[in-house]
Design a protein around this motif. Structure first.
Motif, PDB file in Angstrom:
ATOM      1  N   ILE A 119      -4.667  16.312   0.193  1.00  0.00           N
ATOM      2  CA  ILE A 119      -5.090  15.926   1.567  1.00  0.00           C
ATOM      3  C   ILE A 119      -5.192  14.326   1.993  1.00  0.00           C
ATOM      4  O   ILE A 119      -4.753  13.814   2.772  1.00  0.00           O
ATOM      5  CB  ILE A 119      -6.327  16.572   2.143  1.00  0.00           C
ATOM      6  N   ALA A 120      -5.911  13.776   0.761  1.00  0.00           N
ATOM      7  CA  ALA A 120      -5.983  12.283   0.871  1.00  0.00           C
ATOM      8  C   ALA A 120      -4.858  11.524   0.957  1.00  0.00           C
ATOM      9  O   ALA A 120      -4.529  10.659   1.480  1.00  0.00           O
ATOM     10  CB  ALA A 120      -6.930  11.913  -0.451  1.00  0.00           C
TER      11      ALA A 120
ATOM     12  N   ASP B 121       0.828  -1.257   0.009  1.00  0.00           N
ATOM     13  CA  ASP B 121      -0.075  -0.059  -0.158  1.00  0.00           C
ATOM     14  C   ASP B 121       0.831   1.326  -0.019  1.00  0.00           C
ATOM     15  O   ASP B 121       0.685   2.052  -0.821  1.00  0.00           O
ATOM     16  CB  ASP B 121      -0.895  -0.012   1.268  1.00  0.00           C
ATOM     17  N   LEU B 122       1.680   1.320   0.809  1.00  0.00           N
ATOM     18  CA  LEU B 122       2.620   2.555   1.060  1.00  0.00           C
ATOM     19  C   LEU B 122       3.554   2.673   0.012  1.00  0.00           C
ATOM     20  O   LEU B 122       3.891   3.825  -0.546  1.00  0.00           O
ATOM     21  CB  LEU B 122       3.410   2.355   2.424  1.00  0.00           C
ATOM     22  N   ILE B 123       4.009   1.649  -0.763  1.00  0.00           N
ATOM     23  CA  ILE B 123       5.018   1.566  -1.894  1.00  0.00           C
ATOM     24  C   ILE B 123       4.520   1.934  -3.155  1.00  0.00           C
ATOM     25  O   ILE B 123       4.813   2.700  -4.124  1.00  0.00           O
ATOM     26  CB  ILE B 123       6.100   0.394  -1.705  1.00  0.00           C
ATOM     27  N   ALA B 124       3.263   1.320  -3.629  1.00  0.00           N
ATOM     28  CA  ALA B 124       2.925   1.082  -4.843  1.00  0.00           C
ATOM     29  C   ALA B 124       1.476   1.862  -4.945  1.00  0.00           C
ATOM     30  O   ALA B 124       1.025   2.382  -5.922  1.00  0.00           O
ATOM     31  CB  ALA B 124       2.904  -0.106  -5.193  1.00  0.00           C
ATOM     32  N   PHE B 125       0.487   1.276  -4.114  1.00  0.00           N
ATOM     33  CA  PHE B 125      -0.818   1.521  -4.104  1.00  0.00           C
ATOM     34  C   PHE B 125      -1.316   3.147  -4.030  1.00  0.00           C
ATOM     35  O   PHE B 125      -2.112   3.624  -4.858  1.00  0.00           O
ATOM     36  CB  PHE B 125      -1.768   0.871  -3.103  1.00  0.00           C
ATOM     37  N   ILE B 126      -0.790   3.728  -2.997  1.00  0.00           N
ATOM     38  CA  ILE B 126      -0.926   5.127  -2.704  1.00  0.00           C
ATOM     39  C   ILE B 126      -0.405   5.906  -4.087  1.00  0.00           C
ATOM     40  O   ILE B 126      -1.067   6.904  -4.395  1.00  0.00           O
ATOM     41  CB  ILE B 126      -0.462   5.741  -1.580  1.00  0.00           C
ATOM     42  N   ALA B 127       0.739   5.512  -4.505  1.00  0.00           N
ATOM     43  CA  ALA B 127       1.213   6.319  -5.673  1.00  0.00           C
ATOM     44  C   ALA B 127       0.357   6.072  -6.957  1.00  0.00           C
ATOM     45  O   ALA B 127       0.176   7.090  -7.742  1.00  0.00           O
ATOM     46  CB  ALA B 127       2.691   5.796  -5.923  1.00  0.00           C
TER      47      ALA B 127
ATOM     48  N   VAL C 263      -0.710   8.311   3.684  1.00  0.00           N
ATOM     49  CA  VAL C 263       0.517   8.044   4.107  1.00  0.00           C
ATOM     50  C   VAL C 263       0.827   7.971   5.520  1.00  0.00           C
ATOM     51  O   VAL C 263       1.377   6.987   6.192  1.00  0.00           O
ATOM     52  CB  VAL C 263       1.650   8.970   3.500  1.00  0.00           C
ATOM     53  N   LEU C 264      -0.042   8.884   6.219  1.00  0.00           N
ATOM     54  CA  LEU C 264       0.038   8.724   7.483  1.00  0.00           C
ATOM     55  C   LEU C 264      -0.669   7.457   8.332  1.00  0.00           C
ATOM     56  O   LEU C 264      -0.165   6.997   9.182  1.00  0.00           O
ATOM     57  CB  LEU C 264      -0.691  10.064   8.162  1.00  0.00           C
ATOM     58  N   GLU C 265      -1.766   7.117   7.778  1.00  0.00           N
ATOM     59  CA  GLU C 265      -2.378   6.005   7.920  1.00  0.00           C
ATOM     60  C   GLU C 265      -1.845   4.717   7.867  1.00  0.00           C
ATOM     61  O   GLU C 265      -1.417   3.967   8.860  1.00  0.00           O
ATOM     62  CB  GLU C 265      -3.711   5.889   7.050  1.00  0.00           C
ATOM     63  N   THR C 266      -1.180   4.779   6.828  1.00  0.00           N
ATOM     64  CA  THR C 266      -0.513   3.202   6.464  1.00  0.00           C
ATOM     65  C   THR C 266       0.964   3.335   7.273  1.00  0.00           C
ATOM     66  O   THR C 266       1.345   2.040   7.779  1.00  0.00           O
ATOM     67  CB  THR C 266      -0.070   3.257   4.849  1.00  0.00           C
TER      68      THR C 266
ATOM     69  N   SER D 150      -6.877   7.973   8.595  1.00  0.00           N
ATOM     70  CA  SER D 150      -8.101   7.443   7.927  1.00  0.00           C
ATOM     71  C   SER D 150      -9.187   8.548   7.545  1.00  0.00           C
ATOM     72  O   SER D 150      -9.628   8.467   6.336  1.00  0.00           O
ATOM     73  CB  SER D 150      -8.525   6.299   8.842  1.00  0.00           C
ATOM     74  N   SER D 151      -9.397   9.312   8.572  1.00  0.00           N
ATOM     75  CA  SER D 151     -10.371  10.381   7.986  1.00  0.00           C
ATOM     76  C   SER D 151      -9.993  11.165   6.994  1.00  0.00           C
ATOM     77  O   SER D 151     -10.762  11.479   6.143  1.00  0.00           O
ATOM     78  CB  SER D 151     -10.703  11.274   9.555  1.00  0.00           C
ATOM     79  N   LEU D 152      -8.628  11.806   6.967  1.00  0.00           N
ATOM     80  CA  LEU D 152      -8.137  12.555   6.065  1.00  0.00           C
ATOM     81  C   LEU D 152      -8.253  11.911   4.666  1.00  0.00           C
ATOM     82  O   LEU D 152      -8.830  12.784   3.565  1.00  0.00           O
ATOM     83  CB  LEU D 152      -6.900  13.071   6.340  1.00  0.00           C
ATOM     84  N   LYS D 153      -7.789  10.661   4.487  1.00  0.00           N
ATOM     85  CA  LYS D 153      -7.846   9.720   3.496  1.00  0.00           C
ATOM     86  C   LYS D 153      -9.210   9.704   2.946  1.00  0.00           C
ATOM     87  O   LYS D 153      -9.445  10.020   1.450  1.00  0.00           O
ATOM     88  CB  LYS D 153      -7.418   8.374   3.764  1.00  0.00           C
ATOM     89  N   TRP D 154     -10.344   9.482   3.645  1.00  0.00           N
ATOM     90  CA  TRP D 154     -11.516   9.149   3.093  1.00  0.00           C
ATOM     91  C   TRP D 154     -12.041  10.404   2.577  1.00  0.00           C
ATOM     92  O   TRP D 154     -12.756  10.432   1.539  1.00  0.00           O
ATOM     93  CB  TRP D 154     -12.549   8.357   3.978  1.00  0.00           C
ATOM     94  N   ALA D 155     -12.174  11.359   3.585  1.00  0.00           N
ATOM     95  CA  ALA D 155     -12.738  12.716   3.266  1.00  0.00           C
ATOM     96  C   ALA D 155     -12.145  13.295   1.933  1.00  0.00           C
ATOM     97  O   ALA D 155     -12.671  14.022   1.047  1.00  0.00           O
ATOM     98  CB  ALA D 155     -12.524  13.753   4.537  1.00  0.00           C
ATOM     99  N   GLY D 156     -10.835  13.419   1.954  1.00  0.00           N
ATOM    100  CA  GLY D 156     -10.204  13.977   0.497  1.00  0.00           C
ATOM    101  C   GLY D 156     -10.282  13.076  -0.459  1.00  0.00           C
ATOM    102  O   GLY D 156     -10.610  13.705  -1.732  1.00  0.00           O
ATOM    103  N   ILE D 157     -10.513  11.918  -0.604  1.00  0.00           N
ATOM    104  CA  ILE D 157     -10.822  11.204  -1.875  1.00  0.00           C
ATOM    105  C   ILE D 157     -12.164  11.437  -2.180  1.00  0.00           C
ATOM    106  O   ILE D 157     -12.564  11.619  -3.465  1.00  0.00           O
ATOM    107  CB  ILE D 157     -10.545   9.587  -1.886  1.00  0.00           C
TER     108      ILE D 157
END
Length: 225
Positions: free
Chosen positions: A109-110, A75-81, A115-118, A143-150
């Motif tokens: 923001i997402a 997730d951190l290395i590939a999926f987020i990117a 990145v913070l979540e993972t 998690s909150s920033l990720k979902w709200a941002g997406i």
């Protein structure tokens, strides 16, 4: 970036995102005390854990934790990117004006939240069962920033498409905006609802359509402000 190139890049990044998502879904489950939970479900529960009890239930045992740690590294290395690049390129290809700027801000923001979540999940994974309240707080914030941002990034991109585009792309934009914003239901649902994945697939389709048509056939002359 020229819009057709951005749309083409978004399609490629979107396909990579779908492939990695498929890998997440295919990861073999690890049983804890005879109880088998799919690894994707366990990872989702890990991400949404708000208490020590919920965290312990998601992780379950060291064998499952090993699987979750490997998934979080991917997730951190590939999926987020991959999904971040997809969302950015899609916004550049299909959105315009103020809504494009809003979409890019929320996407940023997402990505920061993810990145913070993972990273926090990997930190917890290196310490579990010896976790702390600050770990859970960082996990919840990320998690909150990720979902709200997406959700809001998809909403802004989709609304711009619905306002500025023609034909099928306009309707796809409206659907992207609706499903994207419905993704905010994650904050009241015990498990992430399927709206965000649906919005992603529709946005990939819209990018492919825009790539094939080209901006001249897909955008009225007054669209770009």
């Amino acid at each position: 970036m020229e819009q057709t190139r951005a749309a083409r890049g978004a399609v490629v990044a979107g396909i990579v995102t779908v492939v990695i998502s498929g890998w997440f879904a295919s990861v073999a489950a690890a049983a804890c005390d005879g109880v088998v939970v799919s690894s994707a479900s366990a990872l989702g529960a890990f991400q949404m854990a708000k208490s020590q009890m919920a965290l312990d239930a998601a992780i379950g045992c060291p064998a499952r934790l090993d699987v979750l740690n490997s998934m979080n590294r991917v997730d951190l290395i590939a999926f987020i990117a991959s999904y971040g690049l997809f969302l950015v390129l899609a916004a550049l290809a299909l959105a315009s004006g103020r809504l494009r700027r809003i979409a890019l801000i929320f996407i940023g923001i997402a990505l920061a939240g993810d990145v913070l979540e993972t990273a926090t999940q990997l930190w917890i994974g290196s310490r579990w069962p010896f976790t702390t309240t600050p770990m859970l707080t960082l996990l919840a914030v990320g998690s909150s920033l990720k979902w709200a941002g997406i959700a809001c990034g998809l909403g802004a991109t989709g609304l711009s498409m619905a306002e500025d585009r023609l034909g099928a792309t306009r309707w796809l934009g409206l659907a992207v905006a609706i499903f994207g914003l419905l993704g905010l239901m994650v904050f009241v649902s015990p498990t992430p609802p399927p709206f965000i994945p649906l919005a992603f697939l529709l946005l990939i389709g819209a990018c492919a359509l825009s790539w094939r048509r080209g901006p001249a056939q897909d955008t009225p002359p007054t669209a770009f402000r």
